[in-house]
Design an enzyme around this catalytic site. Structure first.
Site, PDB file in Angstrom:
ATOM      1  N   SER A  70      31.586  -3.948   1.750  1.00  0.00           N
ATOM      2  CA  SER A  70      30.571  -4.161   2.787  1.00  0.00           C
ATOM      3  C   SER A  70      30.735  -3.158   3.925  1.00  0.00           C
ATOM      4  O   SER A  70      31.818  -2.630   4.164  1.00  0.00           O
ATOM      5  CB  SER A  70      30.677  -5.576   3.352  1.00  0.00           C
ATOM      6  OG  SER A  70      30.532  -6.543   2.351  1.00  0.00           O
TER       7      SER A  70
HETATM    8  N1  SAH Z   1      34.338  -8.783   0.237  1.00  0.00           N
HETATM    9  C1  SAH Z   1      34.143  -7.587  -0.555  1.00  0.00           C
HETATM   10  C2  SAH Z   1      32.677  -7.302  -0.776  1.00  0.00           C
HETATM   11  C3  SAH Z   1      32.423  -6.983  -2.213  1.00  0.00           C
HETATM   12  S1  SAH Z   1      30.748  -7.024  -2.753  1.00  0.00           S
HETATM   13  C4  SAH Z   1      34.874  -6.403   0.066  1.00  0.00           C
HETATM   14  O1  SAH Z   1      35.464  -6.538   1.144  1.00  0.00           O
HETATM   15  O2  SAH Z   1      34.927  -5.332  -0.550  1.00  0.00           O
HETATM   16  C5  SAH Z   1      30.625  -8.655  -3.410  1.00  0.00           C
HETATM   17  C6  SAH Z   1      31.510  -8.999  -4.571  1.00  0.00           C
HETATM   18  O3  SAH Z   1      31.141 -10.314  -5.018  1.00  0.00           O
HETATM   19  C7  SAH Z   1      31.383  -8.104  -5.803  1.00  0.00           C
HETATM   20  O4  SAH Z   1      32.641  -7.597  -6.129  1.00  0.00           O
HETATM   21  C8  SAH Z   1      30.861  -9.053  -6.892  1.00  0.00           C
HETATM   22  O5  SAH Z   1      31.349  -8.759  -8.182  1.00  0.00           O
HETATM   23  C9  SAH Z   1      31.368 -10.393  -6.404  1.00  0.00           C
HETATM   24  N2  SAH Z   1      30.671 -11.571  -6.927  1.00  0.00           N
HETATM   25  C10 SAH Z   1      29.339 -11.742  -7.160  1.00  0.00           C
HETATM   26  N3  SAH Z   1      29.110 -12.993  -7.632  1.00  0.00           N
HETATM   27  C11 SAH Z   1      30.318 -13.631  -7.674  1.00  0.00           C
HETATM   28  C12 SAH Z   1      30.737 -14.949  -8.061  1.00  0.00           C
HETATM   29  N4  SAH Z   1      29.882 -15.869  -8.514  1.00  0.00           N
HETATM   30  N5  SAH Z   1      32.072 -15.240  -7.977  1.00  0.00           N
HETATM   31  C13 SAH Z   1      32.952 -14.327  -7.532  1.00  0.00           C
HETATM   32  N6  SAH Z   1      32.626 -13.076  -7.163  1.00  0.00           N
HETATM   33  C14 SAH Z   1      31.324 -12.729  -7.227  1.00  0.00           C
END
Ligand code: SAH
Length: 222
Positions: A70
């Protein structure tokens, strides 16, 4: 086989990070603890070395498997909404790069984080181990929460949800806070959700954001 990491936090990186913190402050983040955590954690460690030069731009970046880390402002914004106190038990849905989880740890939270994409999960697991950040990591569908370690004081969802998953509210303490982007796949409103009684919660609409989709049983189907 364990991958070797190179952690080099130069004066240049530190300087760029200070500037980033100033920018985030100008954009409206006031919580000193949150700003200090952003200043303390080298964001470039969470990115491929090809992107190190851009690590302190206020933008989201690719982290592989079609996912993104993000934007720093968004990380600060969601963290500020959570009002983290030392010892808070926090559940994160969407581990991704691990950056947001480390910001929460830096603020004194005990963090549980779930990721659904296995290669990304493994990569981040190795990184956090090498960095020495203690985060309890789980591979699976975070829309169902993580009942074995519930209840949580705070929940942060870092992917776009079609609605507020009741399963997650159920796993919070009374007075617990959840921050979650809700809307369509291309546009979401950030919500601050507070569990008011065993069966009721309040929600407050905040600003607009754009996240990758939350995919799972209580999220988007694909
Ligand atoms: N907090 C992260 C943001 C990553 S983007 C950071 O600091 O980098 C969001 C993430 O959510 C992605 O890696 C995606 O694969 C994950 N995601 C999407 N749906 C999900 C679910 N149902 N359970 C767990 N992770 C999920």
């Amino acid at each position: 086989m364990s991958k070797s990491f190179q952690f080099n936090d130069s004066y240049k990186h530190k300087g760029l990070r200070r500037k980033l913190v100033q920018l985030i402050k100008q954009k409206g983040i006031q919580d000193e603890g949150v700003l200090n955590a952003i200043e303390a954690i080298p964001r470039h460690y969470f990115l491929d070395s090809a992107f190190h030069e851009l690590a302190y731009e206020d933008q989201a970046m690719q982290i592989g498997s079609g996912q993104t880390i993000s934007q720093p402002f968004t990380v600060a914004y969601q963290t500020e909404v959570l009002e983290i106190e030392e010892g808070d038990r926090v559940l994160e849905i969407g581990l991704g790069s691990g950056y947001q989880a480390c910001i929460l740890v830096e603020l004194g939270a005990v963090v549980y984080s779930i990721e659904r994409i296995e290669p990304l999960f493994k990569k981040t697991q190795e990184l956090l181990k090498a960095l020495g950040y203690q985060v309890q990591l789980f591979l699976g569908d975070g829309t169902m929460g993580l009942s074995e370690h519930a209840p949580y004081d705070k929940i942060i969802v870092t992917a776009a949800a079609p609605e507020i998953p009741k399963t997650l509210v159920d796993q919070m303490v009374l007075g617990g806070i959840m921050v979650i982007p809700v809307g369509s796949k291309d546009h979401q409103t950030m919500y601050k959700v507070v569990k008011e009684t065993e069966n009721e919660f309040s929600k407050k609409a905040l600003d607009s954001f754009r996240f990758v989709p939350l995919i799972g049983q209580k999220g988007w189907k694909r």
